[in-house]
Design a protein around this motif. Structure first.
Motif, short mmCIF file in Angstrom:
data_model
loop_
_atom_site.label_atom_id
_atom_site.label_comp_id
_atom_site.label_asym_id
_atom_site.label_seq_id
_atom_site.Cartn_x
_atom_site.Cartn_y
_atom_site.Cartn_z
N VAL A 63 0.86 -1.19 0.00
CA VAL A 63 0.00 0.00 0.00
C VAL A 63 0.89 1.24 0.00
CG1 VAL A 63 -1.98 -1.09 1.09
CG2 VAL A 63 -0.19 -0.09 2.52
N THR A 64 0.31 2.35 -0.42
CA THR A 64 1.11 3.53 -0.72
C THR A 64 1.98 4.01 0.44
OG1 THR A 64 -0.89 4.82 -0.25
CG2 THR A 64 -0.39 4.40 -2.54
N THR A 65 1.47 3.99 1.66
CA THR A 65 2.26 4.53 2.77
C THR A 65 3.52 3.71 3.03
OG1 THR A 65 0.20 5.30 3.77
CG2 THR A 65 2.15 5.29 5.16
N SER A 66 3.46 2.40 2.80
CA SER A 66 4.64 1.57 3.08
C SER A 66 5.76 1.77 2.07
CB SER A 66 4.24 0.09 3.13
OG SER A 66 3.75 -0.36 1.89
N GLU A 67 5.50 2.55 1.02
CA GLU A 67 6.57 2.84 0.07
C GLU A 67 7.67 3.67 0.71
OE1 GLU A 67 5.56 5.47 -3.17
OE2 GLU A 67 4.07 6.50 -1.93
N TYR A 68 7.38 4.27 1.88
CA TYR A 68 8.40 5.06 2.56
C TYR A 68 9.52 4.20 3.14
CZ TYR A 68 5.20 9.04 2.29
OH TYR A 68 4.37 10.03 1.84
N PHE A 69 9.21 2.93 3.51
CA PHE A 69 10.25 2.13 4.16
C PHE A 69 10.63 0.86 3.40
CE2 PHE A 69 6.21 0.78 6.09
CZ PHE A 69 6.27 -0.59 5.93
N MET A 70 9.76 0.29 2.58
CA MET A 70 10.10 -0.97 1.92
C MET A 70 11.34 -0.88 1.03
SD MET A 70 8.48 -3.55 2.97
CE MET A 70 8.93 -4.72 1.68
N PRO A 71 11.56 0.22 0.28
CA PRO A 71 12.79 0.30 -0.51
C PRO A 71 14.05 0.23 0.33
CG PRO A 71 11.19 1.90 -1.31
CD PRO A 71 10.63 1.35 -0.02
N ARG A 72 13.97 0.63 1.61
CA ARG A 72 15.13 0.58 2.50
C ARG A 72 15.57 -0.85 2.76
NH1 ARG A 72 17.13 5.86 3.13
NH2 ARG A 72 15.32 7.25 2.88
N LEU A 73 14.63 -1.78 2.63
CA LEU A 73 14.92 -3.19 2.82
C LEU A 73 15.27 -3.86 1.49
CD1 LEU A 73 14.90 -5.32 5.15
CD2 LEU A 73 12.63 -5.93 4.37
#
Length: 264
Positions: A63-73
């Motif tokens: 979902v859109t909000t999790s795009e803030y942290f998933m790329p960090r992983l």
């Protein structure tokens, strides 16, 4: 398609007006083809793994909000396994549920998993929701603001069906406080800009603030009952056989969950 329909011996498509739909037989054939593609993908992953390689495809929908942290992983994961082709679809909750119902991806990340679906979900990291206002707002300098005072404010919210909106509406309903919605916006960034412009308050995931900040224009308000304690969940259909790459990613996730702690 015509040759395939001749081979099956029954219509696969039907036209109603200007739109074309699958017939029941066409839907059955689509399900068979989807299962076959999934089986073949798992076979390819197994062959690659036996060769001592970690290559193939990893498909994630978030979902859109999790795009803030998933790329960090995903960044460190791709660096360790450069042979893996990663696809991350960033969609709203309704679109993610559509993808989940069609089993289009290996894993899904969302804030509010559906309760009546045959799925397996596990908490990933905390997803606290906070009240956000412009830094110049009269409430910005106060402490322990009574929740009831929010009934006198106007709010900017995500679209209907958003996980954040579901949680917010439930909380205001439980507290018996009116929720005055001034505007619906389709992204967290648009909401942040609107809040900074003085159009109202918002309730957002703290990760949306942690990742990009507000340039000094936004303030997290100290309201009683906040933050709302929630989690991000890692979801997949119950009984789904994960590919070797997806299993490898899950193991990597467990070993490197600390990378996401700044966003909790």
């Amino acid at each position: 398609v015509r040759m395939l329909q001749d081979e099956v011996g029954l219509p696969l498509l039907e036209q109603i007006g200007k739109r074309i739909y699958l017939t029941d037989v066409g839907g059955d054939l689509l399900a068979v083809c989807t299962d076959w593609l999934e089986t073949w993908a798992r076979f390819e992953q197994q062959v690659a793994d036996r060769k001592g390689l970690k290559q193939g495809r990893l498909r994630i929908a978030v979902v859109t909000t999790s795009e803030y942290f998933m790329p960090r992983l995903l960044g460190p994961f791709c660096a360790r396994y450069p042979g893996v082709d990663v696809s991350m679809e960033v969609v709203n909750r309704d679109r993610l549920l559509e993808r989940l119902s069609r089993n289009e991806d290996d894993l899904y990340v969302m804030g509010v998993p559906p309760e009546d679906w045959e799925i397996h979900s596990e908490p990933l990291i905390e997803n606290p929701l906070v009240v956000v206002g412009p830094a110049s707002h009269p409430l910005a300098g106060r402490r322990q603001i009574p929740f009831a005072e929010l009934g006198g404010e106007v709010f900017l919210l995500r679209e209907q069906g958003s996980g954040t909106r579901i949680a917010v509406e439930r909380l205001f309903r439980e507290r018996g406080t009116p929720l005055r919605v001034k505007m619906e916006l389709g992204s967290n960034e648009a909401i942040k800009q609107a809040v900074a412009g003085g159009l109202g308050l918002a309730i957002l995931s703290r990760s949306a603030l942690t990742a990009s900040g507000g340039g000094g224009e936004l303030a997290e308000l100290n309201v009683r009952g906040f933050p709302i304690r929630r989690h991000w969940y890692l979801v997949r259909p119950k009984g789904k056989q994960l590919s070797v790459v997806a299993q490898t990613f899950l193991g990597f996730l467990q070993d490197h969950i600390g990378l996401l702690e700044p966003y909790a």
